[in-house]
Design an enzyme around this catalytic site. Structure first.
Site, PDB file in Angstrom:
ATOM      1  N   GLU A 165      49.024  25.348  37.019  1.00 52.53           N
ATOM      2  CA  GLU A 165      49.297  26.484  36.425  1.00 52.53           C
ATOM      3  C   GLU A 165      50.565  26.585  35.501  1.00 52.53           C
ATOM      4  OE1 GLU A 165      49.472  29.704  39.440  1.00 52.53           O
ATOM      5  OE2 GLU A 165      47.531  29.350  40.224  1.00 52.53           O
ATOM      6  N   GLU A 352      42.254  25.960  43.921  1.00 49.64           N
ATOM      7  CA  GLU A 352      43.013  26.920  44.612  1.00 49.64           C
ATOM      8  C   GLU A 352      42.160  28.211  44.961  1.00 49.64           C
ATOM      9  OE1 GLU A 352      47.133  28.150  44.015  1.00 49.64           O
ATOM     10  OE2 GLU A 352      47.602  26.041  43.430  1.00 49.64           O
TER      11      GLU A 352
END
Ligand code: NOJ
Length: 447
Positions: A165, A352
């Protein structure tokens, strides 16, 4: 109906070093930007600090036991740069290497494939003092770090992830509520450009090893924005900004299509934010990778009218942070977008997905987490549909193994399959842990 997943589907859980390890001052580890940031009064909800977290530095055997209980076949974790290279570069900390060797050995002994991230937000503080990602030298600092990792763990790791991320760096440099807590968009844009270069150089370096098993990829989260009222100009513009200017487009375009998107370039020029780009940078960034990691949490519908209403309520004392609407169906659209818009023809993993409970809901509610089970089921149903429609989705990692240090939300947001008692460090299986163990055993679930 039973949702059956393909043979050899990867079922895993995910964590990150700064969120679970603790042992912040032990065995020669250096400070990271999150250790320092968490020391600023008000930076973290209720003053939470990552110094002890779940103490996985000492309790790694218990963590692996939990993974066995869950029956997962892959574990996604991250290396702490400042545990490996306390100053960011230079001297290697052998105790740090030994810690990860032990973790990887335990995983392998139990048939659990390591999925390891090089950088999950915890830059060594020493490097931040030299400008961090804003300094182009980060490219050589990161490549040095990547080399230490690949030299030591190379083919023992099945899946290498360069960055998790990258947007967190944008938040940390421009919006201030993540480490290092800066408010400078120009600097943030430059930092992201450098981060992408670090990724490209690390992939290039990885290729020189010619590993037999190891693969390399990147994890970019996608919170896709949709206009709340399709056709409404204001909503359409908001969604476009959310996707291309402040969202996944800033990474996916340079990574997979080459260069910055025309929307982003226009925004840079209008706001004097164009980062310094050197010749060859975009070629470096656009390295072929072996897999893509998708962090998926929700789809977002932008309705300018409703946002203004919410803003008003906030001023009038209402609750601005209402539980966001849930759009699990967006995962299917996002998977298709990766293939259709960004032309991905590599395996995709959901690296995720999960749902937080508030600590204040109390231990009982946290242990009986039906809401989490329902939500995960919904996402998996839509992921299953995508597979049926031909998307090459190879695996799913639930965030997270256990409740942990949730960045600025500290210990208030609990995402774990195991409940962490932060007083005793005991980990207690939640209802979802038992449910997930059943999913991994049957390679699917009933809904
Ligand atoms: C994104 C991040 O990668 C992870 O560190 C974080 O804890 C979860 N999502 C939940 O917010």
């Amino acid at each position: 109906m039973f949702y059956q997943f393909p043979e050899n589907f990867t079922w895993g859980v995910a964590t990150a070093a700064a969120q679970i390890e603790g042992g912040a001052y032990e065995d020669g580890r250096g400070l990271s930007i999150w250790d320092v940031f968490a020391g600023i009064p008000g930076a973290i909800k209720k003053g939470g600090r990552p110094e002890v977290a779940c103490d996985s530095y000492h309790l790694v055997e218990r963590d692996v036991e939990m993974m066995k209980e869950l029956g997962i076949n892959s574990y996604r974790f991250s290396f702490s740069w400042s545990r490996i290279l306390p100053d960011g570069t230079g001297k290697v900390n052998e105790a740090g290497i030994a810690y990860y060797k032990k973790l990887i050995r335990l995983l392998k002994e139990n048939g659990i494939r390591p999925n390891a991230t090089m950088y999950h937000w915890d830059l060594p503080y020493q490097l931040q003092l030299q400008g961090g990602f804003g300094n182009r030298q980060i490219v050589s600092w990161f490549t040095e770090y990547a080399k230490v990792l690949l030299d030591n763990f190379g083919d023992d790791v099945d899946f290498w992830v360069t960055f998790n991320e990258p947007i967190a760096t944008y938040v940390g440099y421009s919006a201030g509520f993540f480490a290092p807590g800066l408010h400078n968009e120009k600097y943030a844009r430059q930092a992201l450009h450098h981060l992408l270069l670090c990724h490209g150089e690390a992939v290039k370096l990885f290729r020189t090893y010619h590993f037999e098993h190891a693969k390399i990829g990147i994890v970019v989260d996608i919170w896709k924005h949709y206009p709340g009222r399709p056709g409404n100009e204001e909503d359409e513009a908001m969604a476009l900004t959310g996707n291309e200017i402040r969202g996944f487009g800033m990474f996916l375009h340079p990574l997979f299509l080459g260069g910055y998107s025309k929307e982003l370039l226009a925004y840079f020029h209008e706001n004097d934010l164009m980062p310094v780009v050197e010749e060859g940078d975009f070629e470096t960034i656009r390295q072929p990778i072996d897999f893509y990691g998708l962090n998926f949490y929700n789809g977002l519908y932008d309705d300018a009218e409703k946002m203004r209403e919410r803003e008003k309520q906030r001023k009038e004392g209402g609750n601005y942070q209402d539980r966001p609407e849930s759009h699990p169906e967006a995962v299917c659209d996002v998977l298709h977008m990766l293939v259709e818009k960004y032309h991905l023809n590599i395996p995709i993993y959901i690296t995720e997905n999960g749902l937080p409970y508030d600590d204040e809901e109390g231990k009982e509610a946290n242990l009986n987490d039906d809401r989490r089970i329902d939500y995960v089921k919904d996402v998996l149903k839509w992921a299953h549909k995508a597979i049926e429609e031909g998307i090459d989705l190879r695996g799913y990692y639930l965030w997270s193994l256990m409740d942990n240090f949730e960045w600025s939300a500290g210990y208030c947001a609990r995402y774990g399959l195991y409940y962490t008692d932060y007083e005793t460090l005991e980990r207690i299986p939640k209802k979802s842990a038992k449910w997930y163990a059943d999913v991994t055993r049957r390679n699917g679930f009933e809904a």
